[in-house]
Design a protein around this motif. Sequence first.
Motif, PDB file in Angstrom:
ATOM      1  N   LEU A  41     -22.453   6.878 -18.785  1.00 37.80           N
ATOM      2  CA  LEU A  41     -23.904   6.696 -18.724  1.00 37.80           C
ATOM      3  C   LEU A  41     -24.488   6.181 -17.701  1.00 37.80           C
ATOM      4  CD1 LEU A  41     -24.009   4.387 -22.253  1.00 37.80           C
ATOM      5  CD2 LEU A  41     -23.409   6.816 -22.025  1.00 37.80           C
ATOM      6  N   ASP A  42     -24.367   7.157 -16.419  1.00 38.34           N
ATOM      7  CA  ASP A  42     -24.940   6.513 -15.345  1.00 38.34           C
ATOM      8  C   ASP A  42     -26.469   7.065 -15.256  1.00 38.34           C
ATOM      9  OD1 ASP A  42     -24.349   5.294 -13.133  1.00 38.34           O
ATOM     10  OD2 ASP A  42     -23.457   7.387 -12.064  1.00 38.34           O
ATOM     11  N   GLY A  43     -26.984   6.011 -14.546  1.00 39.84           N
ATOM     12  CA  GLY A  43     -28.596   6.222 -14.090  1.00 39.84           C
ATOM     13  C   GLY A  43     -29.523   5.837 -14.909  1.00 39.84           C
ATOM     14  N   ASN A  44     -29.192   4.369 -15.725  1.00 36.34           N
ATOM     15  CA  ASN A  44     -30.344   3.670 -16.470  1.00 36.34           C
ATOM     16  C   ASN A  44     -31.092   3.004 -15.587  1.00 36.34           C
ATOM     17  OD1 ASN A  44     -29.082   4.300 -19.269  1.00 36.34           O
ATOM     18  ND2 ASN A  44     -27.410   3.766 -18.345  1.00 36.34           N
ATOM     19  N   ARG A  45     -30.594   2.285 -14.612  1.00 35.14           N
ATOM     20  CA  ARG A  45     -31.487   1.677 -13.763  1.00 35.14           C
ATOM     21  C   ARG A  45     -32.345   2.553 -12.936  1.00 35.14           C
ATOM     22  NH1 ARG A  45     -27.359  -2.486 -10.766  1.00 35.14           N
ATOM     23  NH2 ARG A  45     -26.562  -0.550 -10.497  1.00 35.14           N
ATOM     24  N   ARG A  46     -31.829   3.526 -12.620  1.00 28.22           N
ATOM     25  CA  ARG A  46     -32.567   4.458 -11.684  1.00 28.22           C
ATOM     26  C   ARG A  46     -33.853   5.050 -12.443  1.00 28.22           C
ATOM     27  NH1 ARG A  46     -27.645   7.867  -9.471  1.00 28.22           N
ATOM     28  NH2 ARG A  46     -26.701   6.433 -10.844  1.00 28.22           N
ATOM     29  N   HIS A  59     -31.946   0.625 -19.714  1.00 28.94           N
ATOM     30  CA  HIS A  59     -30.730   0.580 -20.574  1.00 28.94           C
ATOM     31  C   HIS A  59     -31.154   0.713 -22.083  1.00 28.94           C
ATOM     32  CE1 HIS A  59     -28.929  -1.905 -17.028  1.00 28.94           C
ATOM     33  NE2 HIS A  59     -28.191  -0.718 -17.426  1.00 28.94           N
ATOM     34  N   ALA A  85     -19.622   1.882 -21.750  1.00 24.22           N
ATOM     35  CA  ALA A  85     -20.845   1.179 -21.779  1.00 24.22           C
ATOM     36  C   ALA A  85     -20.959   0.025 -20.746  1.00 24.22           C
ATOM     37  CB  ALA A  85     -20.869   0.642 -23.351  1.00 24.22           C
ATOM     38  N   ARG A  93     -21.926  -7.752 -11.385  1.00 17.96           N
ATOM     39  CA  ARG A  93     -23.483  -7.670 -10.943  1.00 17.96           C
ATOM     40  C   ARG A  93     -24.064  -9.007 -11.254  1.00 17.96           C
ATOM     41  NH1 ARG A  93     -25.226  -1.861 -13.879  1.00 17.96           N
ATOM     42  NH2 ARG A  93     -24.113  -0.568 -12.625  1.00 17.96           N
TER      43      ARG A  93
HETATM   44  C1  LIG Z   1     -24.260  -1.019 -28.340  1.00 19.97           C
HETATM   45  C2  LIG Z   1     -24.159  -0.162 -27.113  1.00 19.97           C
HETATM   46  C3  LIG Z   1     -23.410   1.073 -27.387  1.00 19.97           C
HETATM   47  C4  LIG Z   1     -25.213  -0.474 -26.066  1.00 19.97           C
HETATM   48  C5  LIG Z   1     -25.143   0.457 -25.116  1.00 19.97           C
HETATM   49  C6  LIG Z   1     -26.183  -0.127 -24.284  1.00 19.97           C
HETATM   50  C7  LIG Z   1     -26.316   0.813 -22.772  1.00 19.97           C
HETATM   51  C8  LIG Z   1     -27.154   1.890 -22.661  1.00 19.97           C
HETATM   52  C9  LIG Z   1     -25.493   0.467 -21.919  1.00 19.97           C
HETATM   53  C10 LIG Z   1     -25.275   0.932 -20.479  1.00 19.97           C
HETATM   54  C11 LIG Z   1     -24.791   0.178 -19.479  1.00 19.97           C
HETATM   55  C12 LIG Z   1     -24.568   0.612 -18.116  1.00 19.97           C
HETATM   56  C13 LIG Z   1     -24.017  -0.630 -17.216  1.00 19.97           C
HETATM   57  C14 LIG Z   1     -25.054   1.772 -17.477  1.00 19.97           C
HETATM   58  C15 LIG Z   1     -24.678   2.128 -16.384  1.00 19.97           C
HETATM   59  O1  LIG Z   1     -26.079   2.421 -15.756  1.00 19.97           O
HETATM   60  P1  LIG Z   1     -26.452   1.791 -14.633  1.00 19.97           P
HETATM   61  O2  LIG Z   1     -26.982   0.250 -15.003  1.00 19.97           O
HETATM   62  O3  LIG Z   1     -25.308   1.624 -13.545  1.00 19.97           O
HETATM   63  O4  LIG Z   1     -27.597   2.569 -13.925  1.00 19.97           O
HETATM   64  P2  LIG Z   1     -27.507   3.046 -12.391  1.00 19.97           P
HETATM   65  O5  LIG Z   1     -26.581   4.124 -12.296  1.00 19.97           O
HETATM   66  O6  LIG Z   1     -29.064   3.777 -12.312  1.00 19.97           O
HETATM   67  O7  LIG Z   1     -27.245   1.975 -11.439  1.00 19.97           O
END
Ligand SMILES: CC(C)=CCC/C(C)=C/CC/C(C)=C/COP(=O)(O)OP(=O)(O)O
Length: 282
Positions: A41-46, A59, A85, A93
Amino acid sequence: MENKVDGLIGRLSQGSLAYMRRLLFRVLSVGPIPNHLAFILDGNRRYARKWKLGEGMGHRAGFLSLMCLMKYCCELGVKYVTIYAFSIDNFRRKPQEVQGVMDLMLEKIEGLLKEESIVNQYGVRVYFIGNLKLLSDPVRLAAEKAMKATSNNNNCALLICVAYTSTDEIFHAAVESCEDKCSEIRSLGRLQNGEIGLEKYGAVSLANVEKHMYMGVAPDPDILVRTSGETRLSNFLLWQTSTCLLYSPEALWPEIGLRHLVWAVLNFQRIHPYVERTRKQL
Ligand SMILES: CC(C)=CCC/C(C)=C/CC/C(C)=C/COP(=O)(O)OP(=O)(O)O
């Protein structure tokens, strides 16, 4: 009145979208459907930065995408969905960020158990995979509760890798199988004064190592999707992905949708005969 009309149109269009989706899945099902899909699950912060959202909102959006995708996978007949996850490395971090993700996780795990959740609607069994001892007590207890509460669901499985890395998983499995071997030898009670050498009892077997993998509850994934265009595995499922199709769409995780799933499945169907042949030769 206007609100009621809007609501009706909304429900009608949702209904027709669901109908179109089911139709599309029927067509896709003419070919082989992957048994197991894994996602990084990459890219949530972006995503949060891109849309100028508050910290942690990326997230949250990511969790909504996960639920949507889980629903599509169940409808399509995928039996296992695995997500990365939170890795053991993610604990390095900023404490505030780690706490934010853990709070979200706790909230969402509790949400998963509600009657109206996708997990209950679609009969999804939830597993938490990884070194769960590294989680805080509330998160670990919630994870254990969710695994127990869903243990009778058998339509599909959601494997949530938290406090997970592949090297930790492989190391853990190796240690556990050595311990099995030692207790086997001890139970025979004949290792006296070096009279009978260890070699007499045979080595640790591959089957035993695999039995102790955290991922031992699922077959190897058929497709691994890493969003945001990244093509690294980042210590995820290294043991299980030797014949897996890799797909890395440019979309950030919260942007992932039906079109990415369909594209991944079409590509899987294209290479399926070759992968099957390779698997048989292994
Ligand atoms: C109960 C359950 C299943 C919850 C899941 C919640 C969830 C979406 C978790 C993702 C955590 C995570 C560190 C993702 C990576 O994106 P990143 O933060 O590294 O974003 P980036 O790639 O933009 O830096």
